[in-house]
Design a protein around this motif. Structure first.
Motif, PDB file in Angstrom:
ATOM      1  N   ILE A 192       0.847  -1.202   0.000  1.00 45.90           N
ATOM      2  CA  ILE A 192       0.000   0.000   0.000  1.00 45.90           C
ATOM      3  C   ILE A 192       0.884   1.255   0.000  1.00 45.90           C
ATOM      4  N   LYS A 193       1.926   1.212   0.817  1.00 45.71           N
ATOM      5  CA  LYS A 193       2.822   2.369   0.889  1.00 45.71           C
ATOM      6  C   LYS A 193       3.384   2.662  -0.501  1.00 45.71           C
ATOM      7  N   GLY A 194       3.725   1.611  -1.228  1.00 44.72           N
ATOM      8  CA  GLY A 194       4.298   1.764  -2.565  1.00 44.72           C
ATOM      9  C   GLY A 194       3.372   2.557  -3.465  1.00 44.72           C
ATOM     10  N   TRP A 195       2.088   2.151  -3.530  1.00 43.00           N
ATOM     11  CA  TRP A 195       1.215   2.870  -4.476  1.00 43.00           C
ATOM     12  C   TRP A 195       0.859   4.257  -3.960  1.00 43.00           C
ATOM     13  N   GLU A 196       0.849   4.410  -2.627  1.00 38.51           N
ATOM     14  CA  GLU A 196       0.571   5.761  -2.104  1.00 38.51           C
ATOM     15  C   GLU A 196       1.726   6.702  -2.466  1.00 38.51           C
ATOM     16  N   GLU A 197       2.944   6.213  -2.287  1.00 41.47           N
ATOM     17  CA  GLU A 197       4.105   7.062  -2.594  1.00 41.47           C
ATOM     18  C   GLU A 197       4.189   7.390  -4.077  1.00 41.47           C
ATOM     19  N   ARG A 198       3.834   6.424  -4.901  1.00 38.58           N
ATOM     20  CA  ARG A 198       3.883   6.678  -6.357  1.00 38.58           C
ATOM     21  C   ARG A 198       2.695   7.517  -6.810  1.00 38.58           C
ATOM     22  N   GLY A 199       1.672   7.614  -5.944  1.00 41.44           N
ATOM     23  CA  GLY A 199       0.459   8.340  -6.305  1.00 41.44           C
ATOM     24  C   GLY A 199      -0.324   7.618  -7.401  1.00 41.44           C
ATOM     25  N   ASP A 200      -0.250   6.287  -7.422  1.00 40.86           N
ATOM     26  CA  ASP A 200      -0.968   5.513  -8.455  1.00 40.86           C
ATOM     27  C   ASP A 200      -2.469   5.767  -8.378  1.00 40.86           C
ATOM     28  N   ARG A 201      -3.060   5.889  -9.540  1.00 45.10           N
ATOM     29  CA  ARG A 201      -4.519   6.035  -9.593  1.00 45.10           C
ATOM     30  C   ARG A 201      -5.114   4.697 -10.021  1.00 45.10           C
ATOM     31  N   PRO A 202      -6.202   4.296  -9.389  1.00 41.45           N
ATOM     32  CA  PRO A 202      -6.836   3.057  -9.869  1.00 41.45           C
ATOM     33  C   PRO A 202      -7.459   3.272 -11.251  1.00 41.45           C
ATOM     34  N   SER A 203      -7.453   2.246 -12.108  1.00 41.22           N
ATOM     35  CA  SER A 203      -8.113   2.408 -13.414  1.00 41.22           C
ATOM     36  C   SER A 203      -9.611   2.209 -13.229  1.00 41.22           C
ATOM     37  N   LEU A 204     -10.353   2.880 -14.054  1.00 43.35           N
ATOM     38  CA  LEU A 204     -11.814   2.768 -13.932  1.00 43.35           C
ATOM     39  C   LEU A 204     -12.302   1.507 -14.649  1.00 43.35           C
ATOM     40  N   TYR A 205     -13.332   0.885 -14.091  1.00 44.56           N
ATOM     41  CA  TYR A 205     -13.944  -0.256 -14.789  1.00 44.56           C
ATOM     42  C   TYR A 205     -15.459  -0.127 -14.723  1.00 44.56           C
ATOM     43  N   ASP A 206     -16.094  -0.773 -15.693  1.00 46.21           N
ATOM     44  CA  ASP A 206     -17.557  -0.700 -15.761  1.00 46.21           C
ATOM     45  C   ASP A 206     -18.189  -1.559 -14.674  1.00 46.21           C
ATOM     46  N   GLN A 207     -19.279  -1.074 -14.135  1.00 47.63           N
ATOM     47  CA  GLN A 207     -20.046  -1.894 -13.197  1.00 47.63           C
ATOM     48  C   GLN A 207     -20.628  -3.061 -13.991  1.00 47.63           C
ATOM     49  N   GLY A 208     -20.633  -4.217 -13.386  1.00 51.21           N
ATOM     50  CA  GLY A 208     -21.155  -5.397 -14.077  1.00 51.21           C
ATOM     51  C   GLY A 208     -20.133  -6.032 -15.007  1.00 51.21           C
ATOM     52  N   SER A 209     -18.899  -5.571 -14.969  1.00 52.13           N
ATOM     53  CA  SER A 209     -17.859  -6.168 -15.828  1.00 52.13           C
ATOM     54  C   SER A 209     -17.045  -7.151 -14.984  1.00 52.13           C
ATOM     55  N   SER A 210     -15.921  -7.615 -15.540  1.00 55.58           N
ATOM     56  CA  SER A 210     -15.098  -8.494 -14.710  1.00 55.58           C
ATOM     57  C   SER A 210     -13.854  -7.772 -14.205  1.00 55.58           C
ATOM     58  N   GLY A 211     -13.889  -6.443 -14.225  1.00 50.31           N
ATOM     59  CA  GLY A 211     -12.774  -5.681 -13.645  1.00 50.31           C
ATOM     60  C   GLY A 211     -12.024  -4.897 -14.710  1.00 50.31           C
ATOM     61  N   PRO A 212     -10.978  -4.179 -14.294  1.00 55.14           N
ATOM     62  CA  PRO A 212     -10.258  -3.323 -15.238  1.00 55.14           C
ATOM     63  C   PRO A 212      -9.374  -4.112 -16.208  1.00 55.14           C
ATOM     64  N   GLU A 213      -9.090  -3.484 -17.336  1.00 53.54           N
ATOM     65  CA  GLU A 213      -8.212  -4.054 -18.366  1.00 53.54           C
ATOM     66  C   GLU A 213      -6.862  -4.496 -17.791  1.00 53.54           C
ATOM     67  N   ASP A 214      -6.310  -3.635 -16.921  1.00 55.41           N
ATOM     68  CA  ASP A 214      -4.961  -3.933 -16.392  1.00 55.41           C
ATOM     69  C   ASP A 214      -4.898  -5.316 -15.754  1.00 55.41           C
ATOM     70  N   ALA A 215      -6.019  -5.713 -15.153  1.00 61.67           N
ATOM     71  CA  ALA A 215      -6.016  -7.014 -14.483  1.00 61.67           C
ATOM     72  C   ALA A 215      -5.928  -8.132 -15.519  1.00 61.67           C
ATOM     73  N   LEU A 216      -6.566  -7.907 -16.669  1.00 59.28           N
ATOM     74  CA  LEU A 216      -6.480  -8.911 -17.738  1.00 59.28           C
ATOM     75  C   LEU A 216      -5.039  -8.984 -18.233  1.00 59.28           C
TER      76      LEU A 216
END
Ligand code: BG6
Length: 475
Positions: free
Chosen positions: A437-461
């Motif tokens: 968690i510290k890693g992504w907070e320090e990098r300021g990573d933004r979560p990618s958006l995904y559609d409701q009812g989908s199987s999650g964001p592209e990055d996960a694929l």
């Protein structure tokens, strides 16, 4: 078999979890005769109410959360229920509560309240002489927000109770199929010889939900999927999948093996993490609206590639994913075995490795993907079929599945800590989670958006595709 007579004091008795899960669970155990007729449940909360006022509230909850109740049984159950108003962080009500407890029965204090209250309540139970050397204290998640807060909670509890009296709940451990995973692994000889890096290609652990943050926005936005689900439930599933066989099915033997798995978890590279946040629906709200924080960087979905750095699992990735507002509610552990090393059936269809899927919910059961000869016309061709065992079908659909809370509360009374997290286990899980968690907070990573009812964001694929693998389909 009925458990011993007990006095169960339920803090936060008017709260959502108590009304939705704990009290209905106790009712069901009463109905089947496991909760003895002379057991007592003493609800406590700040509201000023008498026994009858509280009983009326429980009766109302029962209609919603245990609608199959039998009226005469519920009446007998409610006769076992009492109420004492107690100010958890003040001094009011404690002496009355102390006087209402019996000296010669099992005594359990269930803290169905926020973790901030744990140390204060533990202290008062101690100071007012309610805690005996044999009484039990039960605490709910979240057990801390990070390693430091988890340590502080452990210290606060251990100042007044011994570790063998402390029951930290992870309700996933109370789920039928989660325990079945242990039976599958350690009560059969078929799987264990294959359960290692020589034969397993990778493991996928999925906990997909269709619900969103459901009115818990303030808590959830401070937590996100990593703290809310991975640190506890998914790590527990990973432990049960990866652990060495314990020498006995006893609390410390099992928990020792689980801790070893957590301690063997390797740090996770930023490229092995995909975080997502569900976006607004057409005309509807999205995550940021649900939590009331337009700038939120909290993830409602996370996928991780995790490695267990030990001899058994060297080089075998464990892919974990969990998220809200996905296509279907589906939780499973899928163990992918390696492809056969050589084929004598070239060009006649797929030749995949076997996949053992342990389905936690819904429709609990186990399937094994197997390759067979396609019985259709057209010569010798291969096809995949699933050897499918649904527990409901195999064991009788009319058996009402015990809810996780029912089992866990009865284990508390029995004094069996096997399905509860030990203090060092929780701390080890936070020690692994914190730097991620510290890693992504320090990098300021933004979560990618995904559609409701989908199987999650592209990055996960992509996280899978990159490794030449695919997630199992959700829904
Ligand atoms: C809880 C989480 O621990 O587990 C929730 O706080 C989540 O966010 C829930 O929805 C899932 O539990 P279950 O039993 O419905 O899979």
């Amino acid at each position: 078999i009925p458990v011993d007579p007990f006095d169960l004091v339920l803090f936060g008795a008017t709260g959502d979890l108590a009304q939705r899960k704990i009290l209905p669970g106790l009712y069901h155990r009463f109905e089947v005769g496991q909760m003895p007729e002379d057991a007592r449940i003493i609800g406590t909360a700040r509201s000023d109410m008498d026994d009858d006022g509280f009983r009326a509230q429980v009766r109302k909850s029962m209609k919603e959360f245990a609608p199959s109740f039998k009226k005469d049984v519920l009446d007998r159950f409610l006769a076992r229920v009492e109420y004492v108003p107690v100010d958890a962080l003040g001094e009011n009500g404690w002496d009355k509560l102390a006087k209402s407890l019996r000296p010669d029965v099992v005594r359990a204090f269930y803290l169905s309240v926020g973790p901030k209250l744990f140390p204060g309540i533990a202290q008062r139970l101690h100071d007012h002489g309610l805690a005996t050397p044999d009484s039990r204290i039960v605490v709910e998640k979240p057990f801390g927000h990070d390693l430091a807060s988890a340590k502080a909670l452990n210290e606060g509890l251990r100042a007044c109770f011994e570790e063998h009296q402390i029951y930290r709940i992870d309700h996933y451990l109370g789920k039928e199929t989660v325990q079945n995973l242990m039976a599958l692994r350690f009560a059969n000889s078929l799987f264990e010889p294959l359960w290692n890096a020589t034969h397993v290609d990778h493991v996928q652990i999925t906990v997909a939900e269709t619900v969103g943050v459901e009115g818990r926005g303030a808590y959830y936005d401070q937590s996100g999927a990593m703290r809310d689900m991975v640190q506890n439930h998914l790590v527990q599933l990973l432990c049960l999948t990866a652990m060495e066989p314990p020498s006995t099915f006893s609390p410390n033997a099992v928990r020792n093996e689980k801790v070893k798995v957590i301690e063997a978890l390797e740090p996770v590279a930023s490229t092995d993490i995909a975080r997502g946040q569900y976006r607004a629906d057409k005309g509807g709200d999205g995550y940021v609206d649900h939590v009331g924080n337009p700038d939120s960087l909290t993830e409602s979905y996370i996928a991780l590639k995790v490695r267990v750095g030990n001899w058994r699992w060297a080089g075998v990735p464990f892919y974990l994913r969990t998220g809200k507002r996905l296509r279907a509610r589906e939780s499973e552990i899928a163990v992918f075995f390696r492809d056969p090393p050589h084929t004598i059936f070239p060009n006649v269809g797929p030749l995949h490795g076997n996949v053992l899927v342990i389905r936690l919910q819904p429709d609990e059961g186990i399937t094994l993907r197997t390759t067979i000869k396609d019985p259709g016309p057209g010569g010798f061709r291969l096809t995949d079929v699933a050897l499918d065992m649904s527990f409901a079908e195999a064991l009788g659909a009319d058996v009402r599945a015990q809810d996780a809370y029912e089992r866990l509360v009865m284990d508390v009374i029995r004094g069996d800590q096997t399905l509860f997290m030990r203090g060092d286990e929780v701390e080890a899980a936070w020690a692994w989670v914190d730097p991620i968690i510290k890693g992504w907070e320090e990098r300021g990573d933004r979560p990618s958006l995904y559609d409701q009812g989908s199987s999650g964001p592209e990055d996960a694929l992509m996280l899978m595709h990159r490794d030449g693998r695919r997630w199992r389909q959700i829904g």
